[in-house]
Motif scaffolding. Structure first.
Motif, PDB file in Angstrom:
ATOM      1  N   THR A 200       0.846  -1.202   0.000  1.00  0.00           N
ATOM      2  CA  THR A 200       0.000   0.000   0.000  1.00  0.00           C
ATOM      3  C   THR A 200       0.877   1.245   0.000  1.00  0.00           C
ATOM      4  OG1 THR A 200      -0.121  -0.046   2.393  1.00  0.00           O
ATOM      5  CG2 THR A 200      -1.915  -1.101   1.215  1.00  0.00           C
ATOM      6  N   PRO A 201       0.398   2.314  -0.628  1.00  0.00           N
ATOM      7  CA  PRO A 201       1.179   3.548  -0.623  1.00  0.00           C
ATOM      8  C   PRO A 201       1.212   4.147   0.791  1.00  0.00           C
ATOM      9  CG  PRO A 201      -0.966   3.889  -1.672  1.00  0.00           C
ATOM     10  CD  PRO A 201      -0.862   2.436  -1.375  1.00  0.00           C
ATOM     11  N   PRO A 202       2.264   4.900   1.098  1.00  0.00           N
ATOM     12  CA  PRO A 202       2.436   5.432   2.453  1.00  0.00           C
ATOM     13  C   PRO A 202       1.195   6.151   2.960  1.00  0.00           C
ATOM     14  CG  PRO A 202       4.314   6.014   1.072  1.00  0.00           C
ATOM     15  CD  PRO A 202       3.327   5.342   0.182  1.00  0.00           C
ATOM     16  N   TRP A 203       0.489   6.859   2.081  1.00  0.00           N
ATOM     17  CA  TRP A 203      -0.670   7.652   2.539  1.00  0.00           C
ATOM     18  C   TRP A 203      -1.897   6.785   2.782  1.00  0.00           C
ATOM     19  CZ3 TRP A 203       1.820   8.059  -2.137  1.00  0.00           C
ATOM     20  CH2 TRP A 203       1.144   7.544  -3.242  1.00  0.00           C
ATOM     21  N   ASP A 204      -1.762   5.482   2.557  1.00  0.00           N
ATOM     22  CA  ASP A 204      -2.920   4.624   2.774  1.00  0.00           C
ATOM     23  C   ASP A 204      -2.537   3.433   3.634  1.00  0.00           C
ATOM     24  OD1 ASP A 204      -5.614   4.320   2.356  1.00  0.00           O
ATOM     25  OD2 ASP A 204      -5.333   2.916   0.697  1.00  0.00           O
ATOM     26  N   THR A 205      -1.515   3.620   4.433  1.00  0.00           N
ATOM     27  CA  THR A 205      -0.988   2.529   5.243  1.00  0.00           C
ATOM     28  C   THR A 205      -1.767   2.427   6.550  1.00  0.00           C
ATOM     29  OG1 THR A 205       1.192   2.539   4.235  1.00  0.00           O
ATOM     30  CG2 THR A 205       1.121   1.890   6.527  1.00  0.00           C
ATOM     31  N   PHE A 206      -1.816   1.219   7.098  1.00  0.00           N
ATOM     32  CA  PHE A 206      -2.480   0.939   8.377  1.00  0.00           C
ATOM     33  C   PHE A 206      -2.007   1.924   9.447  1.00  0.00           C
ATOM     34  CE2 PHE A 206      -2.486  -1.356  12.462  1.00  0.00           C
ATOM     35  CZ  PHE A 206      -3.786  -1.814  12.513  1.00  0.00           C
ATOM     36  N   LEU A 233       4.979  -2.992  11.534  1.00  0.00           N
ATOM     37  CA  LEU A 233       4.668  -1.883  12.446  1.00  0.00           C
ATOM     38  C   LEU A 233       5.907  -1.099  12.840  1.00  0.00           C
ATOM     39  CD1 LEU A 233       2.165  -3.685  14.854  1.00  0.00           C
ATOM     40  CD2 LEU A 233       1.583  -1.968  13.141  1.00  0.00           C
ATOM     41  N   GLY A 234       7.086  -1.619  12.479  1.00  0.00           N
ATOM     42  CA  GLY A 234       8.302  -0.914  12.875  1.00  0.00           C
ATOM     43  C   GLY A 234       8.362  -0.784  14.388  1.00  0.00           C
ATOM     44  N   GLN A 235       8.747   0.413  14.853  1.00  0.00           N
ATOM     45  CA  GLN A 235       8.917   0.604  16.301  1.00  0.00           C
ATOM     46  C   GLN A 235       7.926   1.598  16.891  1.00  0.00           C
ATOM     47  OE1 GLN A 235      13.226   1.516  16.347  1.00  0.00           O
ATOM     48  NE2 GLN A 235      13.430  -0.415  17.497  1.00  0.00           N
ATOM     49  N   ARG A 236       6.924   1.980  16.115  1.00  0.00           N
ATOM     50  CA  ARG A 236       6.053   3.048  16.616  1.00  0.00           C
ATOM     51  C   ARG A 236       5.228   2.622  17.816  1.00  0.00           C
ATOM     52  NH1 ARG A 236       3.803   5.527  11.109  1.00  0.00           N
ATOM     53  NH2 ARG A 236       2.892   7.074  12.524  1.00  0.00           N
ATOM     54  N   PHE A 237       4.640   1.431  17.740  1.00  0.00           N
ATOM     55  CA  PHE A 237       3.908   0.946  18.914  1.00  0.00           C
ATOM     56  C   PHE A 237       4.880   0.623  20.053  1.00  0.00           C
ATOM     57  CE2 PHE A 237       0.449   0.334  15.885  1.00  0.00           C
ATOM     58  CZ  PHE A 237      -0.648   0.695  16.643  1.00  0.00           C
ATOM     59  N   ALA A 238       6.035   0.069  19.687  1.00  0.00           N
ATOM     60  CA  ALA A 238       7.041  -0.260  20.705  1.00  0.00           C
ATOM     61  C   ALA A 238       7.392   0.986  21.519  1.00  0.00           C
ATOM     62  CB  ALA A 238       8.291  -0.841  20.050  1.00  0.00           C
ATOM     63  N   LYS A 239       7.479   2.114  20.821  1.00  0.00           N
ATOM     64  CA  LYS A 239       7.799   3.360  21.532  1.00  0.00           C
ATOM     65  C   LYS A 239       6.598   3.850  22.343  1.00  0.00           C
ATOM     66  CE  LYS A 239      11.704   4.507  18.667  1.00  0.00           C
ATOM     67  NZ  LYS A 239      12.197   5.068  17.404  1.00  0.00           N
ATOM     68  N   GLN A 257       8.003  -4.735  15.372  1.00  0.00           N
ATOM     69  CA  GLN A 257       6.766  -5.516  15.410  1.00  0.00           C
ATOM     70  C   GLN A 257       6.106  -5.693  14.047  1.00  0.00           C
ATOM     71  OE1 GLN A 257       5.340  -2.970  18.920  1.00  0.00           O
ATOM     72  NE2 GLN A 257       4.272  -4.909  19.181  1.00  0.00           N
ATOM     73  N   THR A 258       5.391  -6.772  13.939  1.00  0.00           N
ATOM     74  CA  THR A 258       4.559  -6.991  12.753  1.00  0.00           C
ATOM     75  C   THR A 258       3.180  -7.463  13.217  1.00  0.00           C
ATOM     76  OG1 THR A 258       4.760  -9.372  12.291  1.00  0.00           O
ATOM     77  CG2 THR A 258       6.634  -7.995  11.667  1.00  0.00           C
ATOM     78  N   CYS A 259       2.201  -7.324  12.376  1.00  0.00           N
ATOM     79  CA  CYS A 259       0.912  -7.957  12.645  1.00  0.00           C
ATOM     80  C   CYS A 259       0.231  -8.245  11.318  1.00  0.00           C
ATOM     81  CB  CYS A 259       0.039  -7.097  13.556  1.00  0.00           C
ATOM     82  SG  CYS A 259      -0.512  -5.553  12.844  1.00  0.00           S
ATOM     83  N   TYR A 260      -0.672  -9.194  11.351  1.00  0.00           N
ATOM     84  CA  TYR A 260      -1.362  -9.570  10.119  1.00  0.00           C
ATOM     85  C   TYR A 260      -2.687 -10.220  10.469  1.00  0.00           C
ATOM     86  CZ  TYR A 260       2.374 -12.947  11.300  1.00  0.00           C
ATOM     87  OH  TYR A 260       3.292 -13.720  11.971  1.00  0.00           O
ATOM     88  N   GLY A 261      -3.681  -9.965   9.643  1.00  0.00           N
ATOM     89  CA  GLY A 261      -5.010 -10.438   9.991  1.00  0.00           C
ATOM     90  C   GLY A 261      -5.847 -10.811   8.794  1.00  0.00           C
ATOM     91  N   VAL A 262      -6.755 -11.731   9.067  1.00  0.00           N
ATOM     92  CA  VAL A 262      -7.706 -12.209   8.072  1.00  0.00           C
ATOM     93  C   VAL A 262      -9.050 -12.339   8.789  1.00  0.00           C
ATOM     94  CG1 VAL A 262      -8.409 -14.315   6.868  1.00  0.00           C
ATOM     95  CG2 VAL A 262      -6.104 -13.443   6.561  1.00  0.00           C
ATOM     96  N   SER A 263     -10.118 -12.029   8.106  1.00  0.00           N
ATOM     97  CA  SER A 263     -11.428 -12.150   8.744  1.00  0.00           C
ATOM     98  C   SER A 263     -12.314 -13.103   7.959  1.00  0.00           C
ATOM     99  CB  SER A 263     -12.102 -10.783   8.824  1.00  0.00           C
ATOM    100  OG  SER A 263     -12.635 -10.444   7.558  1.00  0.00           O
TER     101      SER A 263
END
Lengths: 476, 476
Positions: A200-206, A233-239, A257-263
């Motif tokens: 996804t482009p940066p402006w549409d990222t989670f 997720l990089g380190q943003r949540f970690a911080k 960190q990473t995360c991934y999901g399916v519904s």
């Protein structure tokens, strides 16, 4: 009897989809809260089978199941600012009970980063606590402002399987992203779903993430269906949550960190992609009933019924999900039609001839081919037949996706479908592409199920020389 | 290393239980919402195994899984007045999102009668739609005013397995009650839990119900633990939700309903009942790790490690949940202690002697008995050993319950325990019993795991001649 109007799913997908969900007993949309639906046993069984495949893949790669609460104190939810901004508006809020108001508002999880990482702060201490790989299967709630659609876009996602990981280095996190992509590929492949993988482009990222990959397929109306997301997720949540570990060099360092999901949307995709003018079509791996046995008998022909019961026993003992239709109100022809509508991939017909000769007649749901084999070859023949059906469904699904993927300079541009365009990666050009094609840039294609023409063949709408493909579409 | 203070669970249950939950990685109670806890992978695995047993029993008896939404419009929730009164006060309420207020309040399900029967009104038409037997596994929410306790009494029940049925006649509903009781008996028996079955007095019956049965066991502190409820709803919900079917006589008739539920509390009971001074003790059927392999080796003795790996492979291939502890930081003795604390029912020790002779030494968690057998007999011997452990745990649990069940005229009356008393079934006498014993009447005992003395032996505190036994207790 539910009569499916013979609607073509490509020309009128909403009506086709709506009828299928009702007539095949998948969900009931008459629940009196908008965007929240009831799962009927037949539909839920298929979903459970699909979820089982993914859970097995997660467990085999060392993800462990945990459970974190549904309600998140507002103070915890607000710790990561981008996340709050991204999800805050659509989050349901509990302010108290019927008789009491709480001091702090509780938010109903729209996804579990904050609730999980609050606890990880207590759990992660040293290098040996890493990597941490967890998943949970939960209901999440989002007050979607987009139009809701049963299963595909709902306000209570009832089967969200979200995995979260923490690592000592960015490199390990990136390896994890690769593992997650590999897991999802195996999962969607097993469901015979073709997909693009886009970054996804940066402006549409989670919200709160560095970048993410989406798996995208197309619904029969040409809209994009996001099947799953893989997020670095990089380190943003970690911080935000102070997730640090003591490294071997004696320094405290933030994790990556990473995360991934399916519904349950994935089952919506299975229904949308594999169904046809005769109704639902479940791939054998997720079919609640893999074989329906239809005996053809007149009153008094008890031996035919007994033989059908024997066939059922043989199938069940081999672990095949089989159903014997002994209903006497309806004709065999009615039953064929009914079970095809419900997506059962194979049928076994048993009449006088089969009973006398100890054989069974197997009929494929996809091309109605018949094959009569001795009873002792039934299970093996079924398994071969399912492989053939899978091959057929897979190639049919890919044909559908090709039909719904527009390469503008090769075919007339219609409203309907995903669009592939040449892109230089800039926001300026993305906006130009969106303007020209009237669709959103979903991201840069990093894997395509369809062979794409060389970039040089495409019309260049960017300022710079395009060096990648963009996928454009309107999504559910 | 987590060091369990050697607390006796009978003399200080709260502390023992608290330490066990933490040190054995069952749950984490540090989540910042009171009464809501986090399940760690080890604890959750045990719960999933227990749930799997119950789900299998439900499916085998024709219950089908469905899923109904979490949020219930207030107007639907309020349809059955007794139910509203019984649950209304402790129901969490969603009034909107962070940015929007809804027109109608949504209640977060405390249990699913109303949401389910709203839909059944649309589904039940004729006699052939009956019996309807459904279950779902969901999280439910109750703002308990009682003191909360991890797993045993929480505000988010995360693993509620609730079954609901509808029938054409009262007799069929009563048959269903029997089936439900039989299912629960098999379930609790498989977990080696002893229980009383009581019929609750009318003034303490589930909101909106005719009568209900409770399965009750005792925690080590003598408090009652309700393991499950089986409820005859009669026709009260049917009338509130207009659940009628067209009977063969041409009349529309209200259905008769039952429901029954079990939550994760059952795992809390397993932990409380089977644990001992060395920690947790999981019955083999729910042990996340059934066997831990501890190799005893010095540096360079790679052949011992290789042999241990081979043993692990043998176990896994036989479907045994096994773990090989190759950690080199800790001594074998430390490991024995650690895995006993985590409740692993059997250990396999592998040293020089076992490696040279192709044998294994099996150690039981309950009595530390050792047995050395050839590798090829490992799996069979383990299965026998588990049967012996089960017999032992079951009889030990029954001894515990006997110790915690007070027959007043036979033993000195202490504060601690359930009390059996003679009762005439009247409210007046129940109040008298409650006054004398300082505990609540939980109901009339309809099945006791302990042989009870004849009623004539008991002191009569009622006006009439007692014709039944009452069970009294303070419950979690």
């Amino acid at each position: 009897m539910p009569v499916l109007s013979k609607i073509d799913k490509f020309s009128n997908f909403p009506e086709w989809y709506h009828d299928i969900l009702r007539d095949a007993d998948i969900v009931d949309i008459r629940y009196p809260v908008k965007g929240m639906i009831v799962w009927r046993p037949y539909g839920l069984k298929a979903l459970r089978l699909a979820q089982g495949i993914l859970i097995r893949l997660l467990e085999e790669t060392g993800h462990q199941e945990a459970y974190f609460p549904t309600f998140i104190p507002e103070s915890v939810f607000s710790k990561e600012k981008d996340f709050l901004e991204g999800f805050g508006g659509e989050t349901f809020v509990v302010e108290g009970t019927m008789s009491k108001k709480f001091n702090e508002r509780l938010l109903v999880r729209p996804t579990s980063e904050t609730v999980m990482y609050y606890m990880w702060n207590l759990w992660i201490k040293g290098r040996k606590d890493l990597p941490l790989k967890m998943y949970q299967m939960v209901n999440v709630f989002r007050y979607e402002t987009k139009m809701t659609h049963p299963i595909l876009r709902v306000r209570e996602i009832m089967g969200f399987i979200e995995a979260h990981t923490a690592h000592a280095t960015m490199q390990e996190a990136e390896e994890q992203i690769k593992e997650a992509i590999s897991i999802y590929k195996q999962f969607f492949d097993s469901l015979l779903l073709p997909y693009f993988i886009v970054k996804t482009p940066p402006w549409d990222t989670f919200a709160g993430a560095e970048y993410n990959y989406d798996f995208v397929t197309a619904a029969p109306d040409g809209k994009g269906l996001e099947l799953g997301s893989v997020i670095n997720l990089g380190q943003r949540f970690a911080k935000a949550f102070d997730l640090r570990f003591l490294d071997s060099d004696g320094q405290y360092k933030f994790v990556y960190q990473t995360c991934y999901g399916v519904s349950e949307r994935v089952l919506g995709a299975v229904i949308a992609v594999h169904g046809d003018e005769r109704g639902l079509f479940f791939p054998p791996v997720v079919a609640p009933i893999q074989v329906v046995i239809v005996p053809i008998f007149r009153e008094g022909e008890e031996d035919v019924v007994d033989y059908a019961r024997k066939v059922l026993k043989v199938l069940k003992e081999s672990g095949v999900r089989a159903h014997l239709d002994l209903d006497t109100e309806h004709s065999p022809g009615w039953k064929y039609y009914y079970w095809e509508l419900k997506g059962v991939p194979t049928r076994v017909e048993i009449g006088r001839r089969e009973t006398s000769s100890n054989t069974v007649t197997i009929v494929r749901r996809d091309n109605l081919e018949k094959k009569t084999v001795p009873l002792e070859k039934l299970v093996d023949t079924l398994k071969e037949t399912w492989l053939q059906i899978e091959t057929h469904l897979k190639s049919r699904a890919l044909d559908y996706l090709k039909k719904l993927t527009i390469i503008p300079h090769r075919q007339p541009q219609t409203e309907k479908g995903l669009i592939v365009a040449a892109w230089d990666g800039t926001k300026a050009c993305a906006e130009r592409l969106e303007q020209v094609y009237g669709k959103n840039v979903l991201g840069e294609i990093v894997e395509s199920p369809i062979e794409l023409p060389p970039l040089s063949e495409f019309e260049n709408l960017c300022e710079k020389q395009p060096d990648r493909y963009a996928l454009l579409g309107v999504t559910y």
